[in-house]
Design an enzyme around this catalytic site. Structure first.
Site, PDB file in Angstrom:
ATOM      1  N   HIS A 124     -45.344  47.094  63.129  1.00 31.93           N
ATOM      2  CA  HIS A 124     -45.997  47.733  61.981  1.00 31.93           C
ATOM      3  C   HIS A 124     -46.536  46.611  61.089  1.00 31.93           C
ATOM      4  CE1 HIS A 124     -46.090  49.881  58.083  1.00 31.93           C
ATOM      5  NE2 HIS A 124     -46.085  50.998  58.775  1.00 31.93           N
ATOM      6  N   ASP A 201     -36.403  45.333  62.498  1.00 36.92           N
ATOM      7  CA  ASP A 201     -36.998  46.390  61.676  1.00 36.92           C
ATOM      8  C   ASP A 201     -36.488  47.731  62.223  1.00 36.92           C
ATOM      9  OD1 ASP A 201     -38.572  48.404  60.686  1.00 36.92           O
ATOM     10  OD2 ASP A 201     -40.487  47.409  61.066  1.00 36.92           O
ATOM     11  N   GLN A 204     -37.764  52.913  62.258  1.00 32.71           N
ATOM     12  CA  GLN A 204     -37.901  54.062  63.169  1.00 32.71           C
ATOM     13  C   GLN A 204     -36.661  54.264  64.034  1.00 32.71           C
ATOM     14  OE1 GLN A 204     -40.253  56.221  63.009  1.00 32.71           O
ATOM     15  NE2 GLN A 204     -41.747  55.130  61.767  1.00 32.71           N
ATOM     16  N   LYS A 227     -37.415  57.667  55.531  1.00 29.01           N
ATOM     17  CA  LYS A 227     -37.578  58.014  56.950  1.00 29.01           C
ATOM     18  C   LYS A 227     -36.285  58.580  57.539  1.00 29.01           C
ATOM     19  CE  LYS A 227     -41.183  54.606  57.875  1.00 29.01           C
ATOM     20  NZ  LYS A 227     -42.416  55.388  57.989  1.00 29.01           N
ATOM     21  N   CYS A 365     -50.782  52.096  60.863  1.00 31.23           N
ATOM     22  CA  CYS A 365     -50.423  50.790  60.283  1.00 31.23           C
ATOM     23  C   CYS A 365     -49.972  49.816  61.363  1.00 31.23           C
ATOM     24  CB  CYS A 365     -49.317  50.924  59.231  1.00 31.23           C
ATOM     25  SG  CYS A 365     -49.838  51.819  57.789  1.00 31.23           S
TER      26      CYS A 365
HETATM   27  N1  PLP Z   1     -41.703  49.433  60.129  1.00 29.50           N
HETATM   28  C1  PLP Z   1     -41.933  50.499  60.917  1.00 29.50           C
HETATM   29  C2  PLP Z   1     -41.618  50.419  62.377  1.00 29.50           C
HETATM   30  C3  PLP Z   1     -42.473  51.659  60.357  1.00 29.50           C
HETATM   31  O1  PLP Z   1     -42.722  52.707  61.132  1.00 29.50           O
HETATM   32  C4  PLP Z   1     -42.757  51.682  58.971  1.00 29.50           C
HETATM   33  C5  PLP Z   1     -43.381  52.866  58.354  1.00 29.50           C
HETATM   34  O2  PLP Z   1     -44.029  53.656  58.997  1.00 29.50           O
HETATM   35  C6  PLP Z   1     -42.484  50.556  58.205  1.00 29.50           C
HETATM   36  C7  PLP Z   1     -41.947  49.455  58.828  1.00 29.50           C
HETATM   37  C8  PLP Z   1     -42.744  50.514  56.736  1.00 29.50           C
HETATM   38  O3  PLP Z   1     -41.890  51.360  56.063  1.00 29.50           O
HETATM   39  P1  PLP Z   1     -42.028  51.588  54.489  1.00 29.50           P
HETATM   40  O4  PLP Z   1     -43.460  51.954  54.269  1.00 29.50           O
HETATM   41  O5  PLP Z   1     -41.099  52.711  54.208  1.00 29.50           O
HETATM   42  O6  PLP Z   1     -41.652  50.326  53.832  1.00 29.50           O
END
Ligand code: PLP
Length: 407
Positions: A124, A201, A204, A227, A365
């Site tokens: 992401h 990270d 998900q 999430k 993203c």
């Molecule tokens: N990392 C992953 C794999 C994601 O899917 C997302 C959001 O869709 C993020 C990071 C970023 O999360 P946040 O916008 O809640 O900081």
């Protein structure tokens, strides 16, 4: 989970009864954000109505109660991730802020010109851009693990990317586009053989599978509250105590200091060193409620049911001509990205919306992985434990209709 259990769970989520253009809502955009159970929203109300006061520095009753709630939330988050100590849990605004914090603070302490950071091609943007910023700041190099056609990390290439200049590895546990569940334990083990720390990270992953940071031996593990059925604006950074102690604060301000004079400031102990300013104690309290809610259902049960939904949806979508599923890794979470030949994903998303079905379209993203596949974006349906096979049936029929209209 049986039908009765699902109905019981659905009753906890009032928004699922909404009508969209006079149609029953089908919410398949759970990878972007999840809906909130009543208990989480009630917790927010309770916190504001019954224990609202600034935390940590008050001697009065409400301040002590609010402090207790924030610290109890930290303990719940620590237990949720199986962290050894609650001091290893830092509350942040979410995954993005957690990664920025590590990229900045770890970068300050341990990185210099010529060093390298390893990420993967399926990250992401929030696990790409902070590292790029670090690389720019320190004249370092970003190295990228390639992804195979079916959406799995190339582990041989990964091993060969690690060298004496590698300072940190940062990869996603589960891809938000492909649904691939990455072999993070192996990734960490390989890096540790070369004394390289790893950030995972978990944005998900935590809503769908049980995570044990000690078993993984992760150095940093991050996720977002929204999430995992919690509120927006709150998230978690887990860091091993030795790393959190070794890196400088990310932001300066109140709460994070021990003493301040104009000549010199000393910082507070963990985790307060990383929580400058008034923390979101209402958010942390409500996030703890969400984690409790998920725990009560049980992540093993959730994973099994969501996998059933994923496999069912994959089967049903085969009925649609010229459809291609993007991301067919062996080990997958409940994310289903697809394209239909000759039709732009945006048009499919727009028409499904008119039928009451919320899916996401676009690059999610994660533009670099779109470039790897040579596509502009996908349609993404992502499932949660409150979704049903009946919804997937309605989705499939709606998709057939939409494709017929657009082809
Ligand atoms: N990392 C992953 C794999 C994601 O899917 C997302 C959001 O869709 C993020 C990071 C970023 O999360 P946040 O916008 O809640 O900081």
């Amino acid at each position: 989970m049986n039908k009765e259990e699902i109905e019981h769970i659905r009753a906890d989520f009032p928004i699922l009864n909404e009508k969209i253009y006079n149609k029953d809502l089908i919410y398949f955009d759970n990878a972007a954000t999840t809906q909130k159970p009543r208990c989480v929203v009630e917790k927010i109300e309770y916190a504001y109505f019954h224990l609202n006061a600034n935390i940590h520095r008050g001697v009065h009753y409400l301040s002590l109660k609010a402090t207790e709630a924030h610290e109890a939330a930290r303990l719940i988050a620590a237990k949720f991730l199986h962290a050894e100590k609650k001091e290893e849990i830092v509350f942040t605004r979410g995954t993005t802020e957690s990664i920025n914090l590590v990229a900045f603070s770890f970068g300050e302490a341990f990185c210099s010109a010529g060093d390298e950071v390893v990420i993967s091609a399926m990250e992401h943007h929030s696990n790409i851009v902070p590292w790029q910023m670090l690389c720019e700041r320190k004249a370092m190099k970003l190295r990228v693990i390639p992804v195979s056609e079916n959406g799995e990390l190339d582990m041989t290439a990964y091993s060969s990317l690690l060298n004496k200049k590698t300072r940190i590895v940062s990869v996603t546990h589960v891809s938000n586009v492909l649904g691939s569940i990455n072999p993070v334990k192996e990734i960490i083990q390989i890096a540790h053989e070369k004394n390289i720390p790893v950030l995972i990270d978990g944005a998900q992953a935590v809503p769908h599978l049980a995570v044990d940071v000690q078993e993984l031996d992760a150095d940093f593990y991050v996720f977002s509250g929204h999430k995992i059925y919690g509120p927006t604006g709150i998230g978690v950074l887990y860091g091993k105590e030795k790393w959190l102690n070794a890196i400088p604060p990310y932001q300066g301000g109140g709460e994070m200091i021990s003493t301040v004079t104009f000549e010199k400031t000393t910082y507070s102990e963990l985790p307060f060193k990383f929580e400058a300013g008034t923390p979101d104690y209402v958010g942390s309290t409500a996030l703890a409620e969400a984690l409790r809610y998920v725990d009560q259902i049980g992540l093993d049960k959730i994973a099994a049911y969501e996998n059933e939904l994923l496999r069912y949806a994959e089967q049903r979508l085969k009925e649609i001509e010229n459809i291609h599923i993007i991301g067919t890794a062996k080990n997958k979470s409940s994310v289903l990205s697809f394209l239909v030949d000759g039709i732009h994903p945006y048009d499919i998303g727009m028409l499904l919306d008119k039928l009451g079905i919320a899916v996401r379209t676009g690059h999610h993203c994660a533009q670099p992985i779109m470039d790897v596949y040579g596509i502009p974006g996908t349609v993404r349906a992502s499932f949660a434990f409150y979704n049903t096979k009946e919804e997937i049936d309605r989705f499939t029929e709606a998709l057939k209709k939409v494709v017929n209209m657009l082809k």
